[in-house]
Design a protein around this motif. Sequence first.
Motif, PDB file in Angstrom:
ATOM      1  N   LEU A  44       0.361  -0.657   0.149  1.00  0.00           N
ATOM      2  CA  LEU A  44       0.664  -0.192  -0.315  1.00  0.00           C
ATOM      3  C   LEU A  44       1.299   1.504   0.142  1.00  0.00           C
ATOM      4  N   PHE A  45       1.717   1.314   0.736  1.00  0.00           N
ATOM      5  CA  PHE A  45       2.452   2.352   1.086  1.00  0.00           C
ATOM      6  C   PHE A  45       3.755   2.671  -0.374  1.00  0.00           C
ATOM      7  N   VAL A  46       3.956   1.884  -0.914  1.00  0.00           N
ATOM      8  CA  VAL A  46       4.978   1.549  -2.078  1.00  0.00           C
ATOM      9  C   VAL A  46       4.353   2.360  -3.410  1.00  0.00           C
ATOM     10  N   GLY A  47       2.353   1.541  -3.600  1.00  0.00           N
ATOM     11  CA  GLY A  47       1.926   2.223  -3.719  1.00  0.00           C
ATOM     12  C   GLY A  47       1.493   3.502  -4.519  1.00  0.00           C
ATOM     13  N   PHE A  48       1.489   4.279  -2.943  1.00  0.00           N
ATOM     14  CA  PHE A  48       1.269   5.515  -2.912  1.00  0.00           C
ATOM     15  C   PHE A  48       2.486   6.281  -2.872  1.00  0.00           C
ATOM     16  N   GLY A  49       3.546   6.119  -3.087  1.00  0.00           N
ATOM     17  CA  GLY A  49       4.970   7.269  -2.447  1.00  0.00           C
ATOM     18  C   GLY A  49       4.665   7.164  -4.263  1.00  0.00           C
ATOM     19  N   TYR A  50       4.925   5.988  -4.713  1.00  0.00           N
ATOM     20  CA  TYR A  50       5.299   5.761  -6.572  1.00  0.00           C
ATOM     21  C   TYR A  50       3.251   6.488  -6.966  1.00  0.00           C
ATOM     22  N   ALA A  51       2.334   6.551  -6.555  1.00  0.00           N
ATOM     23  CA  ALA A  51       1.575   7.536  -7.304  1.00  0.00           C
ATOM     24  C   ALA A  51       1.698   8.983  -7.147  1.00  0.00           C
ATOM     25  N   MET A  52       2.337   8.942  -6.429  1.00  0.00           N
ATOM     26  CA  MET A  52       2.474  10.996  -5.415  1.00  0.00           C
ATOM     27  C   MET A  52       3.619  10.891  -6.408  1.00  0.00           C
ATOM     28  N   LEU A  53       4.963  10.050  -6.898  1.00  0.00           N
ATOM     29  CA  LEU A  53       5.742  10.814  -7.146  1.00  0.00           C
ATOM     30  C   LEU A  53       5.261  11.562  -9.254  1.00  0.00           C
ATOM     31  N   GLY A  54       3.988  10.234  -9.888  1.00  0.00           N
ATOM     32  CA  GLY A  54       3.397  10.829 -10.653  1.00  0.00           C
ATOM     33  C   GLY A  54       2.557  12.270 -10.505  1.00  0.00           C
ATOM     34  N   TYR A  55       2.043  11.997  -9.026  1.00  0.00           N
ATOM     35  CA  TYR A  55       1.080  13.097  -8.781  1.00  0.00           C
ATOM     36  C   TYR A  55       1.836  14.388  -9.100  1.00  0.00           C
ATOM     37  N   ILE A  56       3.377  14.482  -8.153  1.00  0.00           N
ATOM     38  CA  ILE A  56       4.206  15.520  -8.513  1.00  0.00           C
ATOM     39  C   ILE A  56       4.666  15.867  -9.797  1.00  0.00           C
ATOM     40  N   GLY A  57       4.602  15.010 -10.895  1.00  0.00           N
ATOM     41  CA  GLY A  57       5.069  15.500 -12.197  1.00  0.00           C
ATOM     42  C   GLY A  57       3.769  16.133 -13.080  1.00  0.00           C
ATOM     43  N   ILE A  58       3.004  15.736 -12.597  1.00  0.00           N
ATOM     44  CA  ILE A  58       1.531  16.510 -12.980  1.00  0.00           C
ATOM     45  C   ILE A  58       1.561  17.887 -12.468  1.00  0.00           C
TER      46      ILE A  58
END
Length: 78
Positions: free
Chosen positions: A47-61
């Motif tokens: 769950l936390f790995v997925g959250f971190g990876y999604a936030m990395l993409g969201y920061i880019g957006i």
Amino acid sequence: MLFLFNDIHQCWQRFKIGLSIFVVGAVSLFAIGHFSAFFHYASLTILFVGFGYAMLGYIGIFIQRFSFIKNKKPPPKF
């Protein structure tokens, strides 16, 4: 580090993959997390790995959208 945020399509793809991993972690936490401590912590890790990876993409957006606003020309003066 900025090379991670250059392509908006790659950022969206990273966000969607991270969100999918997050959902898998959340579902596994609720489905099998109560069987043992190992499954509980493994589900939390996913769950936390997925959250971190999604936030990395969201920061880019966010950076792409913010730079679009920053580079936008001001309206002409009358």
